[in-house]
Design an enzyme around this catalytic site. Structure first.
Site, PDB file in Angstrom:
ATOM      1  N   ASN A 219       0.845  -1.200   0.000  1.00  0.00           N
ATOM      2  CA  ASN A 219       0.000   0.000   0.000  1.00  0.00           C
ATOM      3  C   ASN A 219       0.876   1.243   0.000  1.00  0.00           C
ATOM      4  OD1 ASN A 219       0.537   0.835   2.833  1.00  0.00           O
ATOM      5  ND2 ASN A 219      -0.412  -1.148   3.276  1.00  0.00           N
ATOM      6  N   ILE A 326      -1.801  -7.207  14.559  1.00  0.00           N
ATOM      7  CA  ILE A 326      -0.634  -7.095  15.448  1.00  0.00           C
ATOM      8  C   ILE A 326      -0.983  -6.283  16.695  1.00  0.00           C
ATOM      9  CG2 ILE A 326       1.744  -6.243  15.586  1.00  0.00           C
ATOM     10  CD1 ILE A 326       1.793  -6.696  12.438  1.00  0.00           C
ATOM     11  N   PHE A 344      -3.173   3.634  15.345  1.00  0.00           N
ATOM     12  CA  PHE A 344      -3.461   4.690  14.375  1.00  0.00           C
ATOM     13  C   PHE A 344      -4.674   4.278  13.555  1.00  0.00           C
ATOM     14  CE2 PHE A 344      -0.576   8.323  13.627  1.00  0.00           C
ATOM     15  CZ  PHE A 344       0.156   8.206  14.791  1.00  0.00           C
ATOM     16  N   LYS A 358     -12.617   1.670  16.623  1.00  0.00           N
ATOM     17  CA  LYS A 358     -11.349   0.930  16.656  1.00  0.00           C
ATOM     18  C   LYS A 358     -10.805   0.822  18.079  1.00  0.00           C
ATOM     19  CE  LYS A 358      -9.775   1.416  12.375  1.00  0.00           C
ATOM     20  NZ  LYS A 358      -9.033   1.863  11.222  1.00  0.00           N
ATOM     21  N   LYS A 362     -10.139  -2.923  19.192  1.00  0.00           N
ATOM     22  CA  LYS A 362      -8.758  -3.373  19.399  1.00  0.00           C
ATOM     23  C   LYS A 362      -8.387  -3.438  20.881  1.00  0.00           C
ATOM     24  CE  LYS A 362      -7.339  -2.436  14.875  1.00  0.00           C
ATOM     25  NZ  LYS A 362      -6.374  -3.044  13.969  1.00  0.00           N
TER      26      LYS A 362
END
Ligand code: C5P
Length: 429
Positions: A219, A326, A344, A358, A362
């Site tokens: 990317n 991760i 991020f 998020k 997460k």
């Protein structure tokens, strides 16, 4: 990264003692001026054998001082006047003889005099930094090492030296750092030490997921934001490990770098490191999926595919599997092994709403949201910090400035682990 303005409002007394590296001091003076500092050059008699005061005056835009008997000062005391109000004295190059003088507190010329006469403590204290430059045997000599240990104990910061080719033809330790390295060391020196002695792990850049030996999926992440965070954390006194995907960026000074390609390699590099780091900042744009299998040979247009999925004529059909997350994996480590995790979120719309989702998904205490398409590959960015308490915007700026603000925010939010020594010093030297 540009150093423009990084030393604005700093007044640097730049001392040169005798050595071939005086030629680099000319460049260093120029870098200091370009970074916004005012520079007052002071040269020893020996330094004047290697480079002229004329050159240094032209580059620093100020008359150079070479003698304690200089009559230009009304009170005849240049050794006092020149350091009053200075941000730092930097001696580059610092010869073995000059370091010996400093260690003994001798003061028989203007430069050693002003080092001894500079204010040491309090608001008016003027720090002393030296950049040694000498033959490797001189550097390794027990007398020099004793003197270096002594000036360090007296509070002097020693920059370098580096190893490499020497003017004498020998190879080893003792080379003066390059002008840009010295400039960056000085910029780092002036940063607040909000993370002194702490261990910070950063992921940065894209991942590369191989299809066959010559192709892959990646990317547009440039790694610039993550590298800026690694640099800012090192400047703030942290020991920094940077796990980087494939990027074309120089490793920030003092940062330990581990290069990886794929998401699986990144996870394998991060997991053992995460347990011994207190802070984990995941900026990497990790590929969500990877090809289910990697062809061992290049897939040919005129042949059926070799293991990268089903072939439809000569067009290979790729099938994908999900990559490990991760950040989420690290965030699930047991208490005591789990670093303070910062994620991020590169979004294109509804930035804060997606970032908040998020945060929950997460299981991390802080998500830093930014506009992905607007920032990929650029030197500027704008960030929104999203946590359980609310949001805080960091206004548009260059990535290093934002990284420094973010590091300060992280330092405030992340309590020191009980086992971390609070007294450790900066890692950037
Ligand atoms: O939702 P998304 O996965 O894009 O979240 C991005 C955040 O998660 C970033 O901090 C990124 O570094 C991290 N991440 C990760 N592993 C993945 C995907 C994202 O660490 N496989």
């Amino acid at each position: 990264m540009s150093a423009e303005g990084a030393l604005a409002n700093r007044h640097i007394v730049l001392g040169l003692s005798g050595g071939v590296a005086c030629y680099k001091a000319a460049d260093f003076a120029r870098e200091l001026v370009k970074a916004g500092a005012t520079v007052q050059v002071v040269m020893t008699e020996a330094a004047c054998q290697f480079i002229t005061p004329v050159t240094m005056q032209a580059l620093s835009n100020r008359p150079v001082y070479t003698s304690q008997w200089d009559a230009r000062e009304a009170n005849h005391m240049p050794h006092i006047n020149l350091t009053r109000g200075a941000s730092a004295v930097v001696v580059a190059p610092a010869s073995a003889d000059f370091i010996a003088k400093l260690a003994q507190g001798r003061a028989d010329d203007l430069l050693s005099l002003l080092c001894l006469a500079r204010p040491l403590a309090g608001d008016r204290g003027v720090p002393l930094l030296v950049a040694p430059a000498m033959n490797r045997e001189m550097w390794a000599h027990p007398a020099t090492q004793r003197n270096v240990a002594q000036i360090r104990a007296d509070g002097t910061t020693v920059l370098g030296p580096a190893a490499g080719d020497q003017a004498c033809g020998e190879i080893g330790d003792g080379r003066m750092l390059e002008a840009e390295e010295l400039r960056d060391e000085l910029i780092a020196f002036f940063q607040p030490k909000a993370l002194a002695g702490r261990d910070v792990l950063v992921t940065a850049g894209p991942t590369f997921e191989a299809i066959d030996p010559v192709r892959g999926i990646t990317n547009h992440s440039s790694g610039k934001m993550g590298f800026a965070i690694a640099r800012a954390a090192a400047e703030a006194g942290a020991r920094v490990t940077l796990v980087a995907g494939p990027v074309h960026l120089a490793t920030p000074r003092g940062v330990r770098r581990i290069d990886v390609q794929s998401a699986e390699q990144m996870l394998a590099a991060v997991l053992p490191e995460a347990r011994r780091h207190e802070i984990f900042v995941a900026t990497a744009a990790v590929a969500d999926w990877r090809p289910a299998s990697v062809a061992t040979q290049k897939i040919k247009k005129d042949a059926p595919s070799q293991g990268a999925g089903q072939s439809a004529g000569h067009v290979p059909a790729l099938s994908f599997v999900e990559n490990p997350d991760i950040l989420a994996t690290v965030a699930k480590l047991p208490t005591g092994e789990r670093p303070f995790c910062v994620g991020f979120a590169a979004e294109s719309h509804d930035i804060v709403r997606h970032a908040r989702a998020k945060l929950v998904r997460k299981g991390v205490p802080l998500i830093v949201a930014n506009n992905g398409p607007a920032t990929f590959g650029r030197d500027h960015n704008a960030l929104v910090l999203v946590d359980a308490a609310g949001e805080r915007a960091l206004p548009p700026s260059d990535k290093l400035t934002l990284a420094r603000l973010l590091v300060a925010e992280i330092a405030q939010r992340c309590p020191r682990r009980a086992s971390t020594p609070a007294t450790a010093t900066a890692a950037s030297a």
